[in-house]
Design a protein around this motif. Structure first.
Motif, PDB file in Angstrom:
ATOM      1  N   ALA A  85      38.312  45.454  32.444  1.00 60.77           N
ATOM      2  CA  ALA A  85      37.302  45.369  33.507  1.00 60.77           C
ATOM      3  C   ALA A  85      36.813  43.942  33.697  1.00 60.77           C
ATOM      4  O   ALA A  85      36.413  43.562  34.800  1.00 60.77           O
ATOM      5  N   ILE A  86      36.851  43.139  32.640  1.00 58.09           N
ATOM      6  CA  ILE A  86      36.390  41.760  32.733  1.00 58.09           C
ATOM      7  C   ILE A  86      37.246  40.989  33.720  1.00 58.09           C
ATOM      8  O   ILE A  86      36.742  40.225  34.551  1.00 58.09           O
ATOM      9  N   LYS A  87      38.575  41.196  33.655  1.00 66.82           N
ATOM     10  CA  LYS A  87      39.460  40.509  34.591  1.00 66.82           C
ATOM     11  C   LYS A  87      39.227  40.956  36.022  1.00 66.82           C
ATOM     12  O   LYS A  87      39.241  40.142  36.948  1.00 66.82           O
ATOM     13  N   VAL A  88      38.995  42.242  36.204  1.00 69.86           N
ATOM     14  CA  VAL A  88      38.742  42.766  37.548  1.00 69.86           C
ATOM     15  C   VAL A  88      37.476  42.145  38.130  1.00 69.86           C
ATOM     16  O   VAL A  88      37.445  41.706  39.285  1.00 69.86           O
ATOM     17  N   ILE A  89      36.425  42.084  37.310  1.00 69.80           N
ATOM     18  CA  ILE A  89      35.158  41.498  37.755  1.00 69.80           C
ATOM     19  C   ILE A  89      35.332  40.021  38.081  1.00 69.80           C
ATOM     20  O   ILE A  89      34.803  39.514  39.084  1.00 69.80           O
ATOM     21  N   LEU A  90      36.090  39.310  37.249  1.00 70.25           N
ATOM     22  CA  LEU A  90      36.331  37.889  37.488  1.00 70.25           C
ATOM     23  C   LEU A  90      37.055  37.663  38.817  1.00 70.25           C
ATOM     24  O   LEU A  90      36.703  36.770  39.593  1.00 70.25           O
ATOM     25  N   VAL A  91      38.077  38.469  39.087  1.00 66.01           N
ATOM     26  CA  VAL A  91      38.853  38.313  40.325  1.00 66.01           C
ATOM     27  C   VAL A  91      37.991  38.624  41.547  1.00 66.01           C
ATOM     28  O   VAL A  91      38.038  37.908  42.555  1.00 66.01           O
TER      29      VAL A  91
END
Length: 288
Positions: A85-91
């Motif tokens: 989820a961290i990568k999704v939020i970052l993108v």
């Protein structure tokens, strides 16, 4: 009893030593994004009446602290239970930054507001509305940049104990807010400090010269920060895409990373701006 007390103190001292080391490493890794954060927020904190600069900056600073209070525990929990989820939020955050950066460029070249003449009351009301809008925009942008800062800081201490992760990330988040907005406060009050120096020196001597330089330098610095802040938005967004979207690692790998990241951010921002504008026109046509 005394030996137990001193043992606790020894453990605390060892913990603080570990945190000092990890915080130093995390600070080095977040230095680049902190520089972008400074440029972006300095640009967003200027352009107000002199009497409103510090109140506006304080409002943004409080919003930034709230952002950190929200982001740090969520980032730590997601890293443990749902790291993807961290990568999704970052993108998603990168898309917002790319849109905002490109929108500022498009606004500058194609949609400059024409001078208008309205009653004083309307001007004041418009100014208050614009101030609140800029504060909200600054806090939203800070939120995205804060996510990046927290994630980078967290990534530098993943091999450490949970307590060290928590303290290190919290320290970096706090230093980011105090450091960035402290420097911004100095920048936006340059002209006031310069005026006071000129007045106190009776417009004579070296202090008067320094004061005049401060006054004359502020508009130039603000202009530079406006440009740097816009470029920083696009670069940060492109960096997020380059580091978190797998297939982008292989696009023009021989190009300098800064050019690749700027291109990624610029293209994404252009697509979003064009897409949103077309959507607005389509909605207007359907309603008509």
């Amino acid at each position: 009893m005394a030996s137990g007390f001193f043992a606790i103190l020894d453990d605390i001292g060892a913990l603080m030593d570990d945190v000092a080391v990890t915080a130093k490493v995390a600070a080095k890794k977040t230095a680049g994004i902190l520089g972008d954060d400074l440029a972006v927020n300095a640009e967003k904190s200027t352009g107000f009446l002199s009497s409103r600069e510090l109140p506006v900056l304080w409002a943004i600073t409080k919003g930034s602290l709230v952002n950190k209070i929200i982001i740090v525990p969520i980032a730590l929990l997601l890293n443990v239970f749902f790291p993807v989820a961290i990568k999704v939020i970052l993108v998603l955050g990168g898309l917002y930054l790319a849109y905002e950066g490109v929108e500022k460029i498009v606004e500058y070249f194609f949609h400059r507001p024409k001078p208008s003449y309205v009653e004083a009351k309307e001007v004041i009301e418009e100014g208050e509305t614009a101030e609140k809008t800029k504060i909200r925009s600054a806090i939203t942008t800070d939120f995205i940049l804060s996510i990046e800062i927290v994630i980078i800081a967290l990534g530098s201490v993943l091999d450490e104990k949970l307590v060290i992760q928590i303290i290190t990330v919290s320290v970096i988040a706090l230093l980011a807010t105090i450091g960035v907005y402290g420097i911004v406060a100095l920048i936006v009050r340059m002209d006031d400090a310069g005026y006071r120096l000129v007045k106190a020196s009776g417009d004579k001597g070296i202090f008067s010269t320094i004061g005049k330089i401060l006054v004359k330098s502020l508009p130039v610095i603000i202009k530079i920060l406006s440009i740097v802040g816009t470029v920083a938005l696009i670069l940060v967004s492109g960096g997020i895409f380059a580091h978190n979207i797998a297939f982008m690692h292989h696009i023009f790998p021989s190009f300098p990373s800064i050019l690749r990241e700027f291109a990624f951010g610029l293209i994404a921002g252009l697509v979003l701006v064009l897409g949103l504008n077309l959507s607005k026109k389509l909605v207007a046509v359907i309603k008509a």
